[in-house]
Design a protein around this motif. Structure first.
Motif, PDB file in Angstrom:
ATOM      1  N   CYS A  11       0.881  -1.140   0.222  1.00 53.22           N
ATOM      2  CA  CYS A  11      -0.075  -0.033   0.021  1.00 53.22           C
ATOM      3  C   CYS A  11       0.861   1.460   0.131  1.00 53.22           C
ATOM      4  O   CYS A  11       1.879   1.361   0.741  1.00 53.22           O
ATOM      5  N   HIS A  13       0.368   4.050   1.132  1.00 57.04           N
ATOM      6  CA  HIS A  13      -0.165   5.004   2.216  1.00 57.04           C
ATOM      7  C   HIS A  13       0.287   4.551   3.376  1.00 57.04           C
ATOM      8  O   HIS A  13       1.344   4.881   4.005  1.00 57.04           O
ATOM      9  N   CYS A  14       0.031   3.140   3.973  1.00 51.89           N
ATOM     10  CA  CYS A  14       0.244   2.553   5.187  1.00 51.89           C
ATOM     11  C   CYS A  14       1.838   1.676   4.910  1.00 51.89           C
ATOM     12  O   CYS A  14       2.333   1.635   5.834  1.00 51.89           O
ATOM     13  N   ARG A  18      -0.944  -5.868   1.331  1.00 54.79           N
ATOM     14  CA  ARG A  18      -2.248  -5.950   1.316  1.00 54.79           C
ATOM     15  C   ARG A  18      -2.929  -6.206  -0.241  1.00 54.79           C
ATOM     16  O   ARG A  18      -2.487  -5.639  -0.857  1.00 54.79           O
ATOM     17  N   CYS A  35      -4.584   0.121   0.014  1.00 53.61           N
ATOM     18  CA  CYS A  35      -5.293  -1.031   0.811  1.00 53.61           C
ATOM     19  C   CYS A  35      -6.875  -0.515   0.907  1.00 53.61           C
ATOM     20  O   CYS A  35      -7.261   0.562   1.023  1.00 53.61           O
ATOM     21  N   CYS A  38      -7.201   2.338   3.809  1.00 51.10           N
ATOM     22  CA  CYS A  38      -6.598   3.471   3.094  1.00 51.10           C
ATOM     23  C   CYS A  38      -7.488   3.960   1.879  1.00 51.10           C
ATOM     24  O   CYS A  38      -7.488   5.272   1.740  1.00 51.10           O
TER      25      CYS A  38
HETATM   26 ZN   LIG Z   1      -3.136   1.269   3.395  1.00 46.03          ZN
END
Ligand SMILES: [Zn+2]
Length: 74
Positions: A11, A13-14, A18, A35, A38
């Motif tokens: 992902c 973002h995080c 995933r 994901c 997010c």
């Molecule tokens: Zn994420």
């Protein structure tokens, strides 16, 4: 039915590995592989008029928006 599964990946973002969906921001038009959690965060942020991540806030937001974004993120 394997074609319906989203691809696994990291992902943007995080950073977790995933199942990802492509989110295309209305603000900068850039696709992001996010994901599920997010992705929904990004959708909610855009609906509320916020930026979807720090890079976008830094590159596209006004100073006031950036200050507000940082204030809400801290
Ligand atoms: Zn994420």
């Amino acid at each position: 039915m394997t074609g319906t599964l989203p691809p696994l990946g990291r992902c943007q973002h995080c950073g977790q590995r995933r199942a990802l969906s492509t989110h295309r921001s209305v603000r900068d038009g850039l696709p992001r592989l996010l994901c599920t959690s997010c992705y929904s965060d990004a959708c909610l942020a855009e609906e509320a008029g916020h930026c979807v991540d720090f890079r976008q806030a830094f590159e596209h937001a006004t100073d006031d928006e950036l200050t507000g974004w940082l204030g809400s993120a801290l």
